[in-house]
Design a protein around this motif. Structure first.
Motif, short mmCIF file in Angstrom:
data_model
loop_
_atom_site.label_atom_id
_atom_site.label_comp_id
_atom_site.label_asym_id
_atom_site.label_seq_id
_atom_site.Cartn_x
_atom_site.Cartn_y
_atom_site.Cartn_z
N GLU A 59 0.85 -1.20 0.00
CA GLU A 59 0.00 0.00 0.00
C GLU A 59 0.89 1.25 0.00
OE1 GLU A 59 -3.89 1.87 2.24
OE2 GLU A 59 -2.58 0.55 3.41
N ARG A 65 -4.38 -0.53 -3.00
CA ARG A 65 -4.98 0.58 -2.25
C ARG A 65 -6.10 0.05 -1.37
NH1 ARG A 65 -9.86 2.12 -4.30
NH2 ARG A 65 -10.28 1.49 -6.43
N PHE A 66 -6.27 0.73 -0.25
CA PHE A 66 -7.35 0.44 0.68
C PHE A 66 -8.65 0.90 0.03
CE2 PHE A 66 -10.13 2.21 4.00
CZ PHE A 66 -10.37 1.07 4.75
N TYR A 76 -8.76 -4.44 0.25
CA TYR A 76 -7.78 -3.85 -0.66
C TYR A 76 -8.06 -4.29 -2.09
CZ TYR A 76 -4.98 -3.01 3.56
OH TYR A 76 -4.53 -2.60 4.78
#
Length: 113
Positions: A59, A65-66, A76
Motif C-alpha cells: 500500500e 490501495r485500501f 484492498y
C-alpha cells in the motif's frame, strides 16, 4: 515506473505474487490467505505477520490501495501500478517456464537410452 519499485518487486517473492494476483478482485488479508492455500493445494500458507506486513508495504509503495472496511476487515484492491508490476512478473515466469521446456525438450531428444 520507479526504479525502486522494479528493484524491490521484480523478481518478486511468491507471497507478493499471490497477494497481487488475488487482489485483482477486492479482498481482505484473511481472504487472500484462504485463496492462496486453495490455489496452491495448501503448499503455500501465508502467515498473518507476513500478510499484513506485505499489505502495508504494498500500500505504501502504491501497488495496492485500501478500498473500505467491512466487519473490522480492511478491503484492498490492486492499483494500475500493481497490475503493471504483476504483468512484468508474469512475463518473467512465462519466460522461465518456456526456457525450462525448451531445455527439457532439447535434453530429452539427445538423451541416449
Amino acid at each position: 515506473m520507479d526504479e525502486h519499485i522494479k528493484k524491490v518487486y521484480v523478481p518478486m517473492s511468491e507471497t507478493a505474487f499471490y497477494i497481487l494476483l488475488c487482489l485483482r478482485k477486492e479482498s481482505h488479508g484473511y481472504g487472500i490467505v484462504q485463496k492462496v492455500e486453495k490455489l496452491t493445494n495448501g503448499e503455500i500458507r501465508i502467515a498473518p505477520g507476513t500478510m499484513y506486513g506485505s499489505l502495508a508495504k504494498m500500500e505504501k509503495d502504491g501497488l495496492i490501495r485500501f478500498v473500505r472496511e467491512e466487519e473490522k476487515r480492511k478491503i484492498y484492491v490492486i492499483t494500475e501500478l500493481g497490475e503493471t508490476v504483476l504483468q512484468m512478473e508474469m512475463k518473467r515466469i512465462e519466460r522461465l517456464y518456456r526456457n525450462m521446456k525448451e531445455v527439457q525438450h532439447a535434453y530429452a531428444s539427445t538423451k541416449i537410452l
